[in-house]
Scaffold this motif. Structure first.
Motif, PDB file in Angstrom:
ATOM      1  N   GLU A  40       2.303  -7.787 -11.315  1.00 19.07           N
ATOM      2  CA  GLU A  40       2.498  -6.353 -10.602  1.00 19.07           C
ATOM      3  C   GLU A  40       1.742  -5.944  -9.710  1.00 19.07           C
ATOM      4  O   GLU A  40       2.045  -5.473  -8.558  1.00 19.07           O
ATOM      5  CB  GLU A  40       2.438  -5.233 -11.731  1.00 19.07           C
ATOM      6  N   TRP A  41       0.524  -6.599  -9.711  1.00 18.85           N
ATOM      7  CA  TRP A  41      -0.586  -6.800  -8.602  1.00 18.85           C
ATOM      8  C   TRP A  41      -0.039  -7.130  -7.445  1.00 18.85           C
ATOM      9  O   TRP A  41      -0.002  -6.648  -6.220  1.00 18.85           O
ATOM     10  CB  TRP A  41      -1.910  -6.999  -9.188  1.00 18.85           C
ATOM     11  N   THR A  42       0.357  -8.595  -7.531  1.00 18.28           N
ATOM     12  CA  THR A  42       1.119  -9.256  -6.565  1.00 18.28           C
ATOM     13  C   THR A  42       2.407  -8.606  -6.112  1.00 18.28           C
ATOM     14  O   THR A  42       2.450  -8.424  -4.681  1.00 18.28           O
ATOM     15  CB  THR A  42       1.390 -10.596  -6.968  1.00 18.28           C
ATOM     16  N   TYR A  43       3.074  -8.300  -6.873  1.00 17.20           N
ATOM     17  CA  TYR A  43       4.515  -7.702  -6.437  1.00 17.20           C
ATOM     18  C   TYR A  43       4.162  -6.260  -5.479  1.00 17.20           C
ATOM     19  O   TYR A  43       4.597  -6.292  -4.385  1.00 17.20           O
ATOM     20  CB  TYR A  43       5.351  -7.169  -7.234  1.00 17.20           C
ATOM     21  N   HIS A  44       3.286  -5.404  -5.993  1.00 19.42           N
ATOM     22  CA  HIS A  44       3.043  -3.950  -5.282  1.00 19.42           C
ATOM     23  C   HIS A  44       2.087  -4.335  -4.115  1.00 19.42           C
ATOM     24  O   HIS A  44       2.391  -3.729  -3.020  1.00 19.42           O
ATOM     25  CB  HIS A  44       2.387  -3.141  -6.224  1.00 19.42           C
ATOM     26  N   SER A  45       1.096  -5.021  -4.338  1.00 21.74           N
ATOM     27  CA  SER A  45       0.207  -5.285  -3.010  1.00 21.74           C
ATOM     28  C   SER A  45       1.176  -5.983  -1.756  1.00 21.74           C
ATOM     29  O   SER A  45       1.060  -5.546  -0.765  1.00 21.74           O
ATOM     30  CB  SER A  45      -0.783  -6.140  -3.426  1.00 21.74           C
ATOM     31  N   ASN A  46       1.966  -6.792  -1.930  1.00 15.22           N
ATOM     32  CA  ASN A  46       2.859  -7.420  -1.140  1.00 15.22           C
ATOM     33  C   ASN A  46       3.885  -6.630  -0.321  1.00 15.22           C
ATOM     34  O   ASN A  46       4.241  -6.557   0.632  1.00 15.22           O
ATOM     35  CB  ASN A  46       3.346  -8.850  -1.516  1.00 15.22           C
ATOM     36  N   ALA A  47       4.537  -5.791  -1.565  1.00 12.01           N
ATOM     37  CA  ALA A  47       5.532  -4.713  -1.119  1.00 12.01           C
ATOM     38  C   ALA A  47       4.912  -3.587  -0.015  1.00 12.01           C
ATOM     39  O   ALA A  47       5.663  -3.088   0.872  1.00 12.01           O
ATOM     40  CB  ALA A  47       5.963  -4.124  -2.328  1.00 12.01           C
ATOM     41  N   ILE A  48       3.550  -3.271  -0.299  1.00 12.47           N
ATOM     42  CA  ILE A  48       3.201  -2.147   0.453  1.00 12.47           C
ATOM     43  C   ILE A  48       3.066  -2.785   1.915  1.00 12.47           C
ATOM     44  O   ILE A  48       3.272  -1.960   2.864  1.00 12.47           O
ATOM     45  CB  ILE A  48       1.486  -2.074  -0.222  1.00 12.47           C
ATOM     46  N   GLU A  49       2.830  -3.964   1.856  1.00 13.39           N
ATOM     47  CA  GLU A  49       2.939  -4.712   3.583  1.00 13.39           C
ATOM     48  C   GLU A  49       4.145  -5.113   3.944  1.00 13.39           C
ATOM     49  O   GLU A  49       4.212  -5.811   5.028  1.00 13.39           O
ATOM     50  CB  GLU A  49       1.689  -5.930   3.180  1.00 13.39           C
ATOM     51  N   GLY A  50       5.252  -4.736   3.237  1.00 12.37           N
ATOM     52  CA  GLY A  50       6.698  -5.236   3.880  1.00 12.37           C
ATOM     53  C   GLY A  50       7.382  -6.239   3.186  1.00 12.37           C
ATOM     54  O   GLY A  50       8.593  -6.530   3.446  1.00 12.37           O
ATOM     55  N   ASN A  51       6.775  -7.064   2.384  1.00 13.65           N
ATOM     56  CA  ASN A  51       7.461  -7.960   1.489  1.00 13.65           C
ATOM     57  C   ASN A  51       8.645  -7.509   0.725  1.00 13.65           C
ATOM     58  O   ASN A  51       8.559  -6.484   0.083  1.00 13.65           O
ATOM     59  CB  ASN A  51       6.616  -8.815   0.515  1.00 13.65           C
ATOM     60  N   THR A  52       9.853  -8.073   0.884  1.00 16.36           N
ATOM     61  CA  THR A  52      11.106  -7.700   0.153  1.00 16.36           C
ATOM     62  C   THR A  52      11.494  -8.365  -1.143  1.00 16.36           C
ATOM     63  O   THR A  52      12.270  -7.975  -1.736  1.00 16.36           O
ATOM     64  CB  THR A  52      12.276  -7.866   1.222  1.00 16.36           C
ATOM     65  N   LEU A  53      10.530  -9.159  -1.679  1.00 14.14           N
ATOM     66  CA  LEU A  53      10.735  -9.652  -3.132  1.00 14.14           C
ATOM     67  C   LEU A  53      10.733  -8.382  -4.010  1.00 14.14           C
ATOM     68  O   LEU A  53      10.013  -7.671  -4.004  1.00 14.14           O
ATOM     69  CB  LEU A  53       9.678 -10.726  -3.310  1.00 14.14           C
ATOM     70  N   THR A  54      11.531  -8.507  -4.827  1.00 14.99           N
ATOM     71  CA  THR A  54      11.506  -7.574  -6.213  1.00 14.99           C
ATOM     72  C   THR A  54      10.802  -7.849  -6.952  1.00 14.99           C
ATOM     73  O   THR A  54      10.105  -9.079  -6.840  1.00 14.99           O
ATOM     74  CB  THR A  54      12.960  -7.556  -6.700  1.00 14.99           C
TER      75      THR A  54
END
Length: 260
Positions: A40-54
Motif C-alpha cells: 500500500e505504501w508503494t502504491y500510494h506513494s507512486n500514485a501521488i506522483e502520477g504512476n498509473t499502476l493500480t
C-alpha cells in the motif's frame, strides 16, 4: 499545537501502547502485515506522483509480472520503491542515524534504472515546484542546506516522534535536493523517522493528495506544521488499526479530531 492535534497524538499513543503490550508478535502475522503495508505504501506513494499502476497491478509487478500497457518507468518505480523500503527497514534495524549518505542511498534506489545519472546526486541546477508557494534554495547552497537538515534532526529529539517525522519530511521537501524523486524519498524518510521510534509506517493516501500538498505548502511557506503533523498522525493511526485488528485487538482509540 492545537487541541485537536494533541488529542489525536494521545489517541495514537494509546493505540501504540496496546500494540507494544502484545509484543512479541507472531512472526507470520508480522510478515503478512509488513507485506500488506509495503504494498500500500508503494502504491500510494507512486500514485501521488502520477504512476498509473493500480494497487493490484502494483502487487503483480512486485511479484515479477509485467503489466501490459504500462511503461517501463512505472514498473521500475514499483520495484525500486519496494527495494527502498527494504533498505529503510534494514537501517532501522541497525539503529542508524539520519545522514546525507543514507538519504543519497535511498534516492539512488528510488531512481535506479530510471535516471542513473541523477540517482543519489544533488541537483546541479535550480528548479521550481509546480503549485508551491516557496522556491527551493539555489543548487549551490544544497550542501549547506542538507548539513543543516541533519543538524536539525539531531537537535529535534525533544519533539514528539510524529511531529519530528512530519517536520523532517517537510524540511526535506522544501530543500528539494534532487532533480526528480524528492516526494518518494521524502515519504521514505518520514517513515524511517517513524519506524526507528517504533511506529508502523504512515501511508499518505492518493485520495489525500490535495490535503497533503496544502498542508506541506502551509508548513513550507508559513512554518505551521500542525496540518502535516495531523495528516501523518492519522496515517500512523490507520496503520496501527490494521495491526490491532489482525491481532484481534480492534476498537482502536479514535480521536474525534482525526479528519484525514
Amino acid at each position: 499545537m492545537t487541541i485537536q492535534l494533541e488529542a489525536l497524538l494521545q489517541a495514537v499513543e494509546a493505540d501504540k501502547a496496546r500494540l507494544d503490550a502484545a509484543r512479541p508478535l507472531p512472526p507470520h502475522t508480522v510478515a503478512s502485515l509488513r507485506e500488506k503495508l509495503a504494498l500500500e505504501w508503494t502504491y500510494h506513494s507512486n500514485a501521488i506522483e502520477g504512476n498509473t499502476l493500480t494497487l493490484r497491478e502494483t502487487k503483480v509487478v512486485l511479484e515479477g509480472i509485467t503489466v501490459g500497457g504500462k511503461s517501463l518507468r512505472e514498473h521500475f518505480e514499483a520495484t525500486n520503491h519496494r527495494d527502498a523500503i527494504l533498505y529503510v527497514e534494514e537501517i532501522v534495524s541497525q539503529g542508524e542515524s539520519l545522514s546525507e549518505w543514507m538519504i543519497r542511498n535511498i534516492h539512488r534506489l528510488v531512481l535506479k534504472g530510471i535516471d542513473d545519472q541523477e540517482a543519489g546526486a544533488y541537483r546541479r541546477e535550480n528548479v521550481v515546484i509546480s503549485g508551491a508557494s516557496t522556491t527551493p534554495p539555489d543548487f549551490l547552497h544544497l550542501p549547506q542546506e542538507m548539513q543543516q537538515l541533519i543538524e536539525w534532526d539531531q537537535a529535534a529529539k525533544t519533539l514528539h516522534p510524529i511531529e519530528r517525522a512530519a517536520q523532517l519530511h517537510t524540511r526535506f521537501v522544501k530543500i528539494h535536493p534532487f532533480v526528480d524523486g524528492n516526494g518518494r524519498t521524502a515519504r521514505l524518510l518520514l517513515n524511517f523517522e517513524l519506524m526507528k521510534s517504533g511506529y508502523p509506517p504512515a501511508i499518505i493516501r492518493k485520495e489525500d493528495r490535495l490535503t497533503y500538498y496544502d498542508s506541506l505548502d502551509e508548513a513550507c511557506d508559513g512554518g505551521n506544521f500542525d496540518g502535516i503533523t495531523e495528516l501523518v498522525a492519522s496515517a500512523v493511526q490507520r496503520s496501527l488499526e490494521v495491526y490491532l485488528s489482525v491481532l484481534g485487538l480492534g476498537n482502536a482509540s479514535r480521536s474525534g479530531g482525526a479528519s484525514v
